[in-house]
Design a protein around this motif. Structure first.
Motif, PDB file in Angstrom:
ATOM      1  N   ALA A  90     -19.469  42.214  85.426  1.00 52.80           N
ATOM      2  CA  ALA A  90     -18.716  42.353  86.672  1.00 52.80           C
ATOM      3  C   ALA A  90     -19.527  41.694  87.778  1.00 52.80           C
ATOM      4  CB  ALA A  90     -18.447  43.813  86.998  1.00 52.80           C
ATOM      5  N   LEU A  91     -18.851  41.352  88.860  1.00 51.74           N
ATOM      6  CA  LEU A  91     -19.494  40.777  90.037  1.00 51.74           C
ATOM      7  C   LEU A  91     -19.191  41.658  91.232  1.00 51.74           C
ATOM      8  CD1 LEU A  91     -18.383  37.046  89.529  1.00 51.74           C
ATOM      9  CD2 LEU A  91     -20.572  38.061  88.849  1.00 51.74           C
ATOM     10  N   TRP A  92     -20.174  41.755  92.114  1.00 54.88           N
ATOM     11  CA  TRP A  92     -19.995  42.530  93.334  1.00 54.88           C
ATOM     12  C   TRP A  92     -20.201  41.631  94.545  1.00 54.88           C
ATOM     13  CZ3 TRP A  92     -18.406  47.516  93.981  1.00 54.88           C
ATOM     14  CH2 TRP A  92     -18.391  48.347  92.850  1.00 54.88           C
ATOM     15  N   VAL A  99      -7.789  35.800  95.072  1.00 53.99           N
ATOM     16  CA  VAL A  99      -9.106  35.669  94.439  1.00 53.99           C
ATOM     17  C   VAL A  99      -8.890  34.962  93.112  1.00 53.99           C
ATOM     18  CG1 VAL A  99     -11.137  36.853  93.515  1.00 53.99           C
ATOM     19  CG2 VAL A  99      -9.949  37.780  95.524  1.00 53.99           C
ATOM     20  N   ARG A 100      -9.615  33.871  92.907  1.00 50.26           N
ATOM     21  CA  ARG A 100      -9.449  33.079  91.683  1.00 50.26           C
ATOM     22  C   ARG A 100     -10.807  32.795  91.057  1.00 50.26           C
ATOM     23  NH1 ARG A 100      -6.295  27.888  93.487  1.00 50.26           N
ATOM     24  NH2 ARG A 100      -7.822  28.076  95.191  1.00 50.26           N
ATOM     25  N   ILE A 101     -10.759  32.511  89.769  1.00 52.17           N
ATOM     26  CA  ILE A 101     -11.950  32.141  89.020  1.00 52.17           C
ATOM     27  C   ILE A 101     -11.670  30.835  88.291  1.00 52.17           C
ATOM     28  CG2 ILE A 101     -11.270  33.470  86.971  1.00 52.17           C
ATOM     29  CD1 ILE A 101     -14.249  34.154  86.590  1.00 52.17           C
ATOM     30  N   LEU A 102     -12.667  29.970  88.228  1.00 48.13           N
ATOM     31  CA  LEU A 102     -12.502  28.698  87.527  1.00 48.13           C
ATOM     32  C   LEU A 102     -12.792  28.911  86.053  1.00 48.13           C
ATOM     33  CD1 LEU A 102     -11.866  25.685  87.989  1.00 48.13           C
ATOM     34  CD2 LEU A 102     -14.346  25.293  88.111  1.00 48.13           C
ATOM     35  N   LYS A 103     -11.755  28.705  85.232  1.00 44.70           N
ATOM     36  CA  LYS A 103     -11.890  28.935  83.800  1.00 44.70           C
ATOM     37  C   LYS A 103     -11.206  27.796  83.054  1.00 44.70           C
ATOM     38  CE  LYS A 103     -11.474  32.722  80.470  1.00 44.70           C
ATOM     39  NZ  LYS A 103     -11.004  34.115  80.273  1.00 44.70           N
ATOM     40  N   GLU A 104     -11.973  27.152  82.200  1.00 43.77           N
ATOM     41  CA  GLU A 104     -11.459  26.004  81.436  1.00 43.77           C
ATOM     42  C   GLU A 104     -10.883  24.960  82.378  1.00 43.77           C
ATOM     43  OE1 GLU A 104      -8.699  27.817  78.792  1.00 43.77           O
ATOM     44  OE2 GLU A 104     -10.248  28.609  77.437  1.00 43.77           O
ATOM     45  N   ASN A 105     -11.644  24.727  83.478  1.00 42.26           N
ATOM     46  CA  ASN A 105     -11.306  23.704  84.484  1.00 42.26           C
ATOM     47  C   ASN A 105     -10.006  23.986  85.232  1.00 42.26           C
ATOM     48  OD1 ASN A 105     -13.609  22.091  84.002  1.00 42.26           O
ATOM     49  ND2 ASN A 105     -12.621  21.264  82.151  1.00 42.26           N
ATOM     50  N   LYS A 106      -9.553  25.226  85.189  1.00 40.96           N
ATOM     51  CA  LYS A 106      -8.360  25.595  85.931  1.00 40.96           C
ATOM     52  C   LYS A 106      -8.653  26.850  86.762  1.00 40.96           C
ATOM     53  CE  LYS A 106      -4.879  23.733  82.738  1.00 40.96           C
ATOM     54  NZ  LYS A 106      -3.675  24.061  81.905  1.00 40.96           N
ATOM     55  N   TRP A 107      -8.120  26.876  87.987  1.00 43.39           N
ATOM     56  CA  TRP A 107      -8.254  28.047  88.829  1.00 43.39           C
ATOM     57  C   TRP A 107      -7.219  29.078  88.402  1.00 43.39           C
ATOM     58  CZ3 TRP A 107     -12.358  28.937  91.607  1.00 43.39           C
ATOM     59  CH2 TRP A 107     -13.105  27.868  92.109  1.00 43.39           C
ATOM     60  N   ASP A 111      -5.884  33.229  88.834  1.00 38.77           N
ATOM     61  CA  ASP A 111      -5.977  34.473  89.589  1.00 38.77           C
ATOM     62  C   ASP A 111      -6.731  35.515  88.779  1.00 38.77           C
ATOM     63  OD1 ASP A 111      -4.532  33.315  91.603  1.00 38.77           O
ATOM     64  OD2 ASP A 111      -2.629  34.250  91.054  1.00 38.77           O
ATOM     65  N   ILE A 112      -7.506  36.335  89.490  1.00 36.28           N
ATOM     66  CA  ILE A 112      -8.266  37.381  88.811  1.00 36.28           C
ATOM     67  C   ILE A 112      -8.155  38.652  89.631  1.00 36.28           C
ATOM     68  CG2 ILE A 112     -10.451  36.744  89.949  1.00 36.28           C
ATOM     69  CD1 ILE A 112     -11.861  37.500  87.314  1.00 36.28           C
ATOM     70  N   PRO A 113      -7.954  39.794  88.977  1.00 36.05           N
ATOM     71  CA  PRO A 113      -7.837  41.053  89.732  1.00 36.05           C
ATOM     72  C   PRO A 113      -9.172  41.466  90.341  1.00 36.05           C
ATOM     73  CG  PRO A 113      -7.790  41.472  87.370  1.00 36.05           C
ATOM     74  CD  PRO A 113      -7.733  39.991  87.533  1.00 36.05           C
ATOM     75  N   TYR A 114      -9.087  42.260  91.387  1.00 31.83           N
ATOM     76  CA  TYR A 114     -10.293  42.701  92.084  1.00 31.83           C
ATOM     77  C   TYR A 114     -10.043  44.078  92.682  1.00 31.83           C
ATOM     78  CZ  TYR A 114      -7.573  41.121  96.105  1.00 31.83           C
ATOM     79  OH  TYR A 114      -6.582  40.951  97.034  1.00 31.83           O
ATOM     80  N   ILE A 115     -11.117  44.734  93.034  1.00 31.26           N
ATOM     81  CA  ILE A 115     -11.050  46.064  93.636  1.00 31.26           C
ATOM     82  C   ILE A 115     -11.835  46.026  94.939  1.00 31.26           C
ATOM     83  CG2 ILE A 115     -11.679  48.500  93.380  1.00 31.26           C
ATOM     84  CD1 ILE A 115     -11.573  47.962  90.293  1.00 31.26           C
ATOM     85  N   ILE A 141     -15.284  42.507  91.036  1.00 30.22           N
ATOM     86  CA  ILE A 141     -14.467  41.671  90.158  1.00 30.22           C
ATOM     87  C   ILE A 141     -14.933  41.933  88.727  1.00 30.22           C
ATOM     88  CG2 ILE A 141     -13.827  39.319  89.518  1.00 30.22           C
ATOM     89  CD1 ILE A 141     -14.426  38.493  92.403  1.00 30.22           C
ATOM     90  N   ARG A 142     -14.049  42.502  87.914  1.00 34.47           N
ATOM     91  CA  ARG A 142     -14.378  42.795  86.514  1.00 34.47           C
ATOM     92  C   ARG A 142     -13.955  41.618  85.645  1.00 34.47           C
ATOM     93  NH1 ARG A 142     -12.063  49.017  86.885  1.00 34.47           N
ATOM     94  NH2 ARG A 142     -13.660  49.747  88.364  1.00 34.47           N
ATOM     95  N   LEU A 143     -14.890  41.109  84.890  1.00 35.89           N
ATOM     96  CA  LEU A 143     -14.678  39.871  84.144  1.00 35.89           C
ATOM     97  C   LEU A 143     -14.246  40.157  82.710  1.00 35.89           C
ATOM     98  CD1 LEU A 143     -17.911  38.026  85.339  1.00 35.89           C
ATOM     99  CD2 LEU A 143     -15.597  37.803  86.291  1.00 35.89           C
ATOM    100  N   SER A 144     -13.377  39.325  82.207  1.00 34.29           N
ATOM    101  CA  SER A 144     -12.986  39.445  80.796  1.00 34.29           C
ATOM    102  C   SER A 144     -14.086  38.921  79.888  1.00 34.29           C
ATOM    103  CB  SER A 144     -11.681  38.679  80.540  1.00 34.29           C
ATOM    104  OG  SER A 144     -11.831  37.304  80.894  1.00 34.29           O
ATOM    105  N   GLU A 145     -14.866  37.970  80.392  1.00 31.61           N
ATOM    106  CA  GLU A 145     -16.011  37.438  79.657  1.00 31.61           C
ATOM    107  C   GLU A 145     -17.225  37.478  80.581  1.00 31.61           C
ATOM    108  OE1 GLU A 145     -15.168  33.547  78.254  1.00 31.61           O
ATOM    109  OE2 GLU A 145     -13.336  34.133  77.193  1.00 31.61           O
ATOM    110  N   PRO A 146     -18.343  38.007  80.113  1.00 28.37           N
ATOM    111  CA  PRO A 146     -19.506  38.138  80.993  1.00 28.37           C
ATOM    112  C   PRO A 146     -20.117  36.789  81.348  1.00 28.37           C
ATOM    113  CG  PRO A 146     -20.111  38.687  78.745  1.00 28.37           C
ATOM    114  CD  PRO A 146     -18.615  38.506  78.746  1.00 28.37           C
TER     115      PRO A 146
END
Length: 651
Positions: free
Chosen positions: A89-91, A126-134, A136-140, A148-153
């Motif tokens: 996760a990221l804070w 809030v977005r994350i760059l994954k496989e060269n694509k932005w 959306d990612i859920p956040y609290i 931000i809780r990540l599906s992959e660390p």
């Protein structure tokens, strides 16, 4: 009763133990340190070969609407995980949210309040760059924090890229009173801090540092490059942390010419004077202009703007032929009625030069002093200082707030837990900047609320220690104490502690060498208190655990008393034995002045180790005539709570 004998500095000391309030085992502590040193932090106080810290790089694009006070921005963050851990996760810090009623600090005062989302951050995406694509990612969002809780660390030595679209309405007093706006006769002043979402620090002390922003504790941030662009109306003068990289594109020829002159001038050069306040400094006179700043190896950036800013600058002379630019911006009102802002750049320049020559060379291209509603607040290479001050206050602000560039902007301590490592250390270096400025024009620097009569700092600190006798210590986080204690402890007591180390305990050469090594070793890194303590011990060669224990971990008091004088059995011309008691729990070396009837005076220091064995110490002085007077701490360098017992007079 067992007698202990030791030979120190050519004098004979006879020490006896006695029942008293003083207990040497409480202050001379074996195994004082909590850790023994490892591959991350050396026992010598330096970063070890395996030291790591994460990195946060930011690209920010923002615009500000002067009609609605709305700042709209997007921040792209590249976060590098240099730790040995998987980060699942990221804070992030959302410190603008401290204005919301539901923020932790406000709930402590008034928990029965409805949420108000009109204040603080509005997060659009809030977005994350994954496989060269932005994506959306859920956040609290929890008060002043985002998770931000990540599906992959994020793996060790891996990177993650985030993009956050956000906005907030600038408050008249916002960001925990560290940003805001005010009216002037030539237009508003706007000051922006804590103005973009920032990463929390993940370190080897606590993992994620997620203490909420309540107001007393300030910043703890990782280093990186911050590249930011501000789009605002063309009539604004904008200053910001770092280098204005599109200076030649934004500024008109006249402004560029004067800036070039200032970069080569030891005297202050007017960039925009009072007669030009209605004229723009930009090439475009209408519509919007984008100001592009960049700062490397920094924890943060801040900026300010106004249509009514006067602007001046001068060259900062740095060691080894280097230079930087000192600049000040302030409203016309700051120059009326003999106000002191016309000397701001002179004071700023002198302070940066002083700190650079004494301790560590200023690393940035520009140092900026900004007048406005914020009374005094520091950021890397830039300070917000109050617009209405006299000359002495101007130097206080100019030196102290830019001095924070050294602590904690270069030496990146955790302000939210240990404010003495930035406020106190900075207050300490300010003392010498005040002494040096214009041959001591405003010296000595004093902690005003404790010096109403301009007394001695050693005497003034006694009130602080007495007030805090059963309260917080220098090791107490600011949000864990009544705020009335924050300044007395973090600023005054901490700074005076370093003065004691330099002037009494270690001497200038030992202290200065150790302190410079500490700054050099921890520049752009994250030291903790023990790293500092160990650094000073290893640099000076002295065991100072008694001082850290008594001064930093406790508020113990000092009371040394001269009790008896016994002449040698051979007569009054063959020397004497002096007895001194330690009546409180704090210890210090004994500073002794002996005045003989034949006119001779002896001044010497009895090492602090004399107190290891008990309350009472006896030491010999090689007098050759009757002693007229003995004075302990004749120059009032020590915080002795009872000076009535510091003197002995012969019959």
């Amino acid at each position: 009763m067992k007698l202990h004998h030791c030979l120190i500095l050519g004098s004979f000391f006879l020490v006896t133990t006695a029942k008293s309030q003083y207990d040497p085992t409480k202050i001379f502590v074996d195994n004082f340190y909590n850790y023994k040193g490892d591959n991350v932090r050396s026992a010598s106080g330096k970063p070890a070969s395996g030291y790591w810290q994460n990195q946060a790089d930011y690209t920010v694009k923002a615009s500000f609407d002067v009609g609605t006070y709305l700042l709209t921005g997007e921040v792209a963050i590249t976060y590098t995980n240099s730790s040995p851990d998987d980060l699942k996760a990221l804070w992030l810090q959302l410190d603008q949210n401290t204005a919301r009623p539901q923020a932790r600090g406000n709930q402590l005062v008034n928990p029965d309040t409805r949420p108000d989302d009109a204040k603080g951050y509005s997060i659009a995406k809030v977005r994350i760059l994954k496989e060269n694509k932005w994506r959306d990612i859920p956040y609290i969002v929890d008060g002043t924090r985002m998770q931000i809780r990540l599906s992959e660390p994020v793996k060790p030595m891996g990177k993650v890229q985030l993009s956050i679209e956000y906005s907030f309405t600038l408050q008249a007093q916002g960001g925990g009173d560290r940003s805001g706006y005010m009216d002037t006769e030539n237009g508003k002043i706007y000051e922006f801090s804590y103005w973009y979402p920032r990463m929390c620090v993940y370190d080897d002390f606590h993992g994620w540092n997620t203490l909420p922003f309540i107001g007393g504790g300030e910043m703890y941030l990782d280093y990186g490059t911050i590249d930011y662009q501000i789009t605002v109306p063309a009539d604004q003068v904008v200053v910001g942390s770092g280098t204005l990289v599109n200076e030649s594109d934004v500024l008109n020829d006249n402004t560029l010419k004067r800036l070039a002159e200032a970069r080569g001038s030891d005297k202050t050069v007017v960039i925009r004077g009072a007669r030009e306040v209605k004229k723009t400094v930009t090439k475009n006179k209408t519509a919007n202009v984008t100001w592009h700043f960049r700062m490397e190896n920094t924890r943060d950036v801040a900026w300010a703007m106004s249509t009514g800013y006067l602007w001046d600058a001068a060259k900062i002379n740095l060691p080894n032929g280097k230079s930087a630019l000192a600049q000040s911006v302030y409203p016309e009102a700051s120059t009326k009625d003999n106000k002191a802002w016309g000397r701001s750049t002179e004071m700023l320049k002198a302070s940066v030069e002083d700190f650079s020559n004494r301790w560590f060379v200023y690393p940035y291209s520009t140092a900026t002093s900004v007048a406005g509603p914020v009374g005094g607040m520091e950021f890397p290479g830039l300070a917000f200082n109050h617009w209405d001050v006299d000359a002495y206050e101007m130097l206080l602000l100019a030196s102290h707030e830019i001095g924070h560039t050294w602590f904690p902007m270069i030496v990146g301590s955790d302000e939210r837990r240990y404010p003495f490592m930035d406020e106190g250390f900075n207050t300490f270096i300010d003392i010498y900047a005040h002494n040096d400025f214009n041959k001591g024009e405003f010296a000595p620097k004093r902690d005003g609320e404790y010096a109403p009569g301009g007394g001695n700092p050693a005497d003034e600190i006694i009130k602080v220690i007495e007030d805090c006798k059963n309260g917080p210590t220098l090791m107490t986080p600011p949000d864990g104490m009544d705020y009335k204690y924050v300044h007395p402890l973090s600023y005054f007591k901490s700074a005076f502690g370093l003065v004691l180390l330099r002037d009494v305990i270690l001497g200038h050469d030992k202290f200065d060498y150790a302190f410079r090594q500490y700054i050099h070793n921890w520049a752009y890194k994250h030291p903790g208190p023990e790293d500092f303590f160990r650094s000073i011990e290893n640099g000076s060669g002295e065991d100072l655990s008694w001082f850290w224990q008594g001064w930093f971990y406790h508020n113990w008091q000092l009371d040394q008393a001269v009790t008896t004088v016994v002449y040698n059995a051979s007569g009054k011309t063959a020397g004497a034995t002096i007895t001194v008691d330690n009546n409180k729990q704090m210890v210090m070396p004994i500073l002794v002045r002996v005045e003989e009837s034949n006119g001779k005076t002896h001044e010497f220091k009895v090492p602090v180790e004399v107190w290891k064995f008990g309350k009472t110490a006896h030491f010999h002085v090689n007098t050759t005539s009757t002693i007229n007077r003995i004075i302990l701490d004749a120059n009032h360098q020590l915080p002795d709570v009872d000076r009535s017992n510091n003197e002995w007079e012969g019959v």
